[in-house]
Design a protein around this motif. Structure first.
Motif, PDB file in Angstrom:
ATOM      1  N   ALA A  65      -1.084  -5.532  -0.339  1.00 40.99           N
ATOM      2  CA  ALA A  65      -0.433  -5.799   0.993  1.00 40.99           C
ATOM      3  C   ALA A  65      -0.265  -4.543   1.899  1.00 40.99           C
ATOM      4  CB  ALA A  65       0.781  -6.803   0.974  1.00 40.99           C
ATOM      5  N   PHE A  66       0.614  -3.400   1.011  1.00 39.63           N
ATOM      6  CA  PHE A  66       0.832  -2.448   1.718  1.00 39.63           C
ATOM      7  C   PHE A  66      -0.550  -1.658   2.022  1.00 39.63           C
ATOM      8  CE2 PHE A  66       5.312  -2.795   0.481  1.00 39.63           C
ATOM      9  CZ  PHE A  66       6.053  -2.276   1.526  1.00 39.63           C
ATOM     10  N   ASN A  67      -1.359  -1.477   0.805  1.00 39.15           N
ATOM     11  CA  ASN A  67      -2.637  -0.826   0.857  1.00 39.15           C
ATOM     12  C   ASN A  67      -3.845  -1.389   1.938  1.00 39.15           C
ATOM     13  OD1 ASN A  67      -1.955   0.989  -0.931  1.00 39.15           O
ATOM     14  ND2 ASN A  67      -2.699  -0.273  -2.779  1.00 39.15           N
ATOM     15  N   LEU A  68      -3.463  -2.612   2.029  1.00 38.80           N
ATOM     16  CA  LEU A  68      -4.611  -3.366   2.973  1.00 38.80           C
ATOM     17  C   LEU A  68      -4.193  -3.509   4.457  1.00 38.80           C
ATOM     18  CD1 LEU A  68      -5.948  -6.061   0.399  1.00 38.80           C
ATOM     19  CD2 LEU A  68      -7.237  -3.807   1.351  1.00 38.80           C
ATOM     20  N   ARG A  69      -2.899  -3.114   4.636  1.00 44.52           N
ATOM     21  CA  ARG A  69      -2.600  -3.038   5.934  1.00 44.52           C
ATOM     22  C   ARG A  69      -3.629  -2.336   7.099  1.00 44.52           C
ATOM     23  NH1 ARG A  69       3.089  -0.205   6.514  1.00 44.52           N
ATOM     24  NH2 ARG A  69       2.488  -0.402   8.648  1.00 44.52           N
ATOM     25  N   SER A  70      -4.065  -1.628   6.706  1.00 44.11           N
ATOM     26  CA  SER A  70      -5.287  -0.696   7.605  1.00 44.11           C
ATOM     27  C   SER A  70      -6.514  -0.454   6.647  1.00 44.11           C
ATOM     28  CB  SER A  70      -4.561   0.393   8.316  1.00 44.11           C
ATOM     29  OG  SER A  70      -5.705   1.127   8.794  1.00 44.11           O
ATOM     30  N   GLU A  71      -7.663  -0.789   7.404  1.00 47.06           N
ATOM     31  CA  GLU A  71      -8.810  -0.520   6.700  1.00 47.06           C
ATOM     32  C   GLU A  71      -8.978   1.204   6.503  1.00 47.06           C
ATOM     33  OE1 GLU A  71     -12.489  -2.849   7.709  1.00 47.06           O
ATOM     34  OE2 GLU A  71     -11.272  -3.804   8.887  1.00 47.06           O
ATOM     35  N   ARG A  72      -8.629   1.781   7.676  1.00 45.12           N
ATOM     36  CA  ARG A  72      -8.873   3.259   7.561  1.00 45.12           C
ATOM     37  C   ARG A  72      -7.714   4.030   7.457  1.00 45.12           C
ATOM     38  NH1 ARG A  72     -11.871   0.856  11.465  1.00 45.12           N
ATOM     39  NH2 ARG A  72     -14.186   0.819  11.236  1.00 45.12           N
ATOM     40  N   GLU A  73      -6.515   3.810   8.002  1.00 48.55           N
ATOM     41  CA  GLU A  73      -5.395   4.873   7.885  1.00 48.55           C
ATOM     42  C   GLU A  73      -4.719   4.671   6.542  1.00 48.55           C
ATOM     43  OE1 GLU A  73      -3.980   6.713  10.253  1.00 48.55           O
ATOM     44  OE2 GLU A  73      -5.950   6.633  11.226  1.00 48.55           O
ATOM     45  N   PRO A  74      -4.634   5.671   5.870  1.00 51.06           N
ATOM     46  CA  PRO A  74      -3.844   5.795   4.786  1.00 51.06           C
ATOM     47  C   PRO A  74      -2.258   5.310   4.835  1.00 51.06           C
ATOM     48  CG  PRO A  74      -4.882   7.761   4.910  1.00 51.06           C
ATOM     49  CD  PRO A  74      -5.171   6.993   6.266  1.00 51.06           C
ATOM     50  N   LEU A  75      -1.846   4.861   3.955  1.00 53.87           N
ATOM     51  CA  LEU A  75      -0.404   4.128   3.798  1.00 53.87           C
ATOM     52  C   LEU A  75       0.659   5.431   4.203  1.00 53.87           C
ATOM     53  CD1 LEU A  75       1.407   1.999   3.325  1.00 53.87           C
ATOM     54  CD2 LEU A  75       1.461   2.625   0.972  1.00 53.87           C
ATOM     55  N   LEU A  76       0.625   6.532   3.833  1.00 48.54           N
ATOM     56  CA  LEU A  76       1.440   7.642   4.081  1.00 48.54           C
ATOM     57  C   LEU A  76       1.234   8.168   5.576  1.00 48.54           C
ATOM     58  CD1 LEU A  76       1.019   9.572   0.836  1.00 48.54           C
ATOM     59  CD2 LEU A  76       2.954   8.021   1.435  1.00 48.54           C
ATOM     60  N   ARG A  77       0.376   7.789   6.141  1.00 49.58           N
ATOM     61  CA  ARG A  77       0.059   8.224   7.531  1.00 49.58           C
ATOM     62  C   ARG A  77       0.812   6.998   8.298  1.00 49.58           C
ATOM     63  NH1 ARG A  77      -5.724   9.536   8.480  1.00 49.58           N
ATOM     64  NH2 ARG A  77      -5.029  11.236   7.152  1.00 49.58           N
ATOM     65  N   LEU A  78       0.487   5.745   7.989  1.00 48.43           N
ATOM     66  CA  LEU A  78       1.189   4.766   8.716  1.00 48.43           C
ATOM     67  C   LEU A  78       2.665   4.526   8.403  1.00 48.43           C
ATOM     68  CD1 LEU A  78      -1.121   1.589   7.472  1.00 48.43           C
ATOM     69  CD2 LEU A  78      -0.907   2.728  10.046  1.00 48.43           C
ATOM     70  N   GLY A  79       3.023   4.916   7.431  1.00 50.59           N
ATOM     71  CA  GLY A  79       4.637   5.165   7.163  1.00 50.59           C
ATOM     72  C   GLY A  79       4.963   3.841   6.186  1.00 50.59           C
ATOM     73  N   LEU A  80       5.393   4.118   4.846  1.00 49.12           N
ATOM     74  CA  LEU A  80       5.789   3.310   3.911  1.00 49.12           C
ATOM     75  C   LEU A  80       6.702   2.220   4.452  1.00 49.12           C
ATOM     76  CD1 LEU A  80       5.142   2.680   0.973  1.00 49.12           C
ATOM     77  CD2 LEU A  80       7.010   4.140   0.433  1.00 49.12           C
ATOM     78  N   PHE A  81       7.689   2.851   5.225  1.00 52.18           N
ATOM     79  CA  PHE A  81       8.589   1.796   5.680  1.00 52.18           C
ATOM     80  C   PHE A  81       8.437   1.577   7.172  1.00 52.18           C
ATOM     81  CE2 PHE A  81      10.409   4.362   2.532  1.00 52.18           C
ATOM     82  CZ  PHE A  81      10.739   3.519   1.537  1.00 52.18           C
ATOM     83  N   SER A  82       7.295   1.490   7.744  1.00 49.40           N
ATOM     84  CA  SER A  82       7.289   1.251   8.929  1.00 49.40           C
ATOM     85  C   SER A  82       7.155  -0.245   9.333  1.00 49.40           C
ATOM     86  CB  SER A  82       5.806   1.879   9.622  1.00 49.40           C
ATOM     87  OG  SER A  82       5.025   1.197   9.012  1.00 49.40           O
ATOM     88  N   ASN A  83       6.936  -0.899   8.448  1.00 47.11           N
ATOM     89  CA  ASN A  83       6.715  -2.632   8.653  1.00 47.11           C
ATOM     90  C   ASN A  83       8.049  -3.070   7.975  1.00 47.11           C
ATOM     91  OD1 ASN A  83       6.270  -5.276   8.253  1.00 47.11           O
ATOM     92  ND2 ASN A  83       4.052  -5.053   8.668  1.00 47.11           N
ATOM     93  N   ARG A  84       8.912  -3.198   8.288  1.00 46.79           N
ATOM     94  CA  ARG A  84      10.330  -3.902   7.717  1.00 46.79           C
ATOM     95  C   ARG A  84      10.227  -5.120   7.179  1.00 46.79           C
ATOM     96  NH1 ARG A  84      13.578  -2.304  12.994  1.00 46.79           N
ATOM     97  NH2 ARG A  84      14.096  -0.204  12.606  1.00 46.79           N
ATOM     98  N   LEU A  85       9.541  -6.069   7.690  1.00 51.27           N
ATOM     99  CA  LEU A  85       9.139  -7.366   6.890  1.00 51.27           C
ATOM    100  C   LEU A  85       8.678  -7.080   5.421  1.00 51.27           C
ATOM    101  CD1 LEU A  85       9.501 -10.399   6.876  1.00 51.27           C
ATOM    102  CD2 LEU A  85       7.409 -10.574   7.870  1.00 51.27           C
ATOM    103  N   MET A  86       7.675  -6.281   5.666  1.00 55.18           N
ATOM    104  CA  MET A  86       7.119  -5.689   4.066  1.00 55.18           C
ATOM    105  C   MET A  86       8.217  -5.270   3.178  1.00 55.18           C
ATOM    106  SD  MET A  86       3.219  -4.905   5.022  1.00 55.18           S
ATOM    107  CE  MET A  86       2.679  -4.892   3.315  1.00 55.18           C
ATOM    108  N   VAL A  87       9.004  -4.403   3.794  1.00 61.67           N
ATOM    109  CA  VAL A  87       9.856  -3.703   3.002  1.00 61.67           C
ATOM    110  C   VAL A  87      10.836  -4.827   2.371  1.00 61.67           C
ATOM    111  CG1 VAL A  87      11.743  -2.058   2.890  1.00 61.67           C
ATOM    112  CG2 VAL A  87       9.807  -1.310   4.266  1.00 61.67           C
ATOM    113  N   VAL A  88      11.210  -5.837   3.180  1.00 64.19           N
ATOM    114  CA  VAL A  88      11.936  -6.742   2.801  1.00 64.19           C
ATOM    115  C   VAL A  88      11.482  -7.632   1.548  1.00 64.19           C
ATOM    116  CG1 VAL A  88      13.237  -9.050   3.356  1.00 64.19           C
ATOM    117  CG2 VAL A  88      13.470  -6.895   4.732  1.00 64.19           C
ATOM    118  N   TRP A  89      10.260  -8.000   1.964  1.00 66.91           N
ATOM    119  CA  TRP A  89       9.135  -8.405   0.756  1.00 66.91           C
ATOM    120  C   TRP A  89       9.412  -7.902  -0.395  1.00 66.91           C
ATOM    121  CZ3 TRP A  89       3.246  -8.317   0.492  1.00 66.91           C
ATOM    122  CH2 TRP A  89       2.954  -9.353  -0.520  1.00 66.91           C
TER     123      TRP A  89
END
Length: 151
Positions: A65-89
């Motif tokens: 789920a974290f990896n597929l948040r974006s087709e092109r942007e790497p997770l580290l560029r998006l921010g590991l904790f940028s989506n609070r709901l996913m962090v709670v999950w």
């Protein structure tokens, strides 16, 4: 926001997206199956092999789920904790994994068992490798695109 909007005539699940979902699922399947088989044939009992595979599956799903948040942007560029709901999950899933491997009442209900440290290592490594290749592919694609623009 840096990309043009998708063509509204294009299906939501276009061929490339379906292919990437299937490849991601194949990576997770390979990780779970490998952990199960390595555990089973490595001498762990059925409960240990099943639990290790289940832990790999749970961890792998969250990582996907974290990896597929974006087709092109790497997770580290998006921010590991940028989506609070996913962090709670992620936190809830980690608590669940700890419960199924450490709490006897939960183990009895779900037919799971505790894992040896080596089994934890194999499960975590497999989940990361089975899903992490997606991030590597994004980085490689990004580097190729950069080289094409600047080359």
């Amino acid at each position: 926001m840096r990309q043009p909007p998708r063509d509204p005539r294009q299906p939501f699940l276009h061929r490339g997206m379906v292919a990437s979902i299937l490849l991601a699922a194949l990576g997770l399947f390979a990780a779970v199956a490998t952990v199960y088989l390595v555990s089973w044939y490595g001498g762990a009992g059925l409960a240990q092999a099943r639990t290790a595979a289940f832990v790999t599956w749970l961890l792998g799903h969250v990582l996907l789920a974290f990896n597929l948040r974006s087709e092109r942007e790497p997770l580290l560029r998006l921010g590991l904790f940028s989506n609070r709901l996913m962090v709670v999950w992620l936190a809830a899933m980690l608590l669940f994994v700890l419960a199924i491997t450490f709490v006897p009442e939960v183990q009895a209900r779900l037919s799971t068992t505790g894992l040896a440290p080596a089994a934890w290592g194999v499960a975590i490594l497999a989940a990361v490798l089975g899903t992490g290749w997606i991030e590597v592919a994004k980085l490689v694609r990004g580097a190729a695109t950069q080289a094409k623009w600047h080359g």
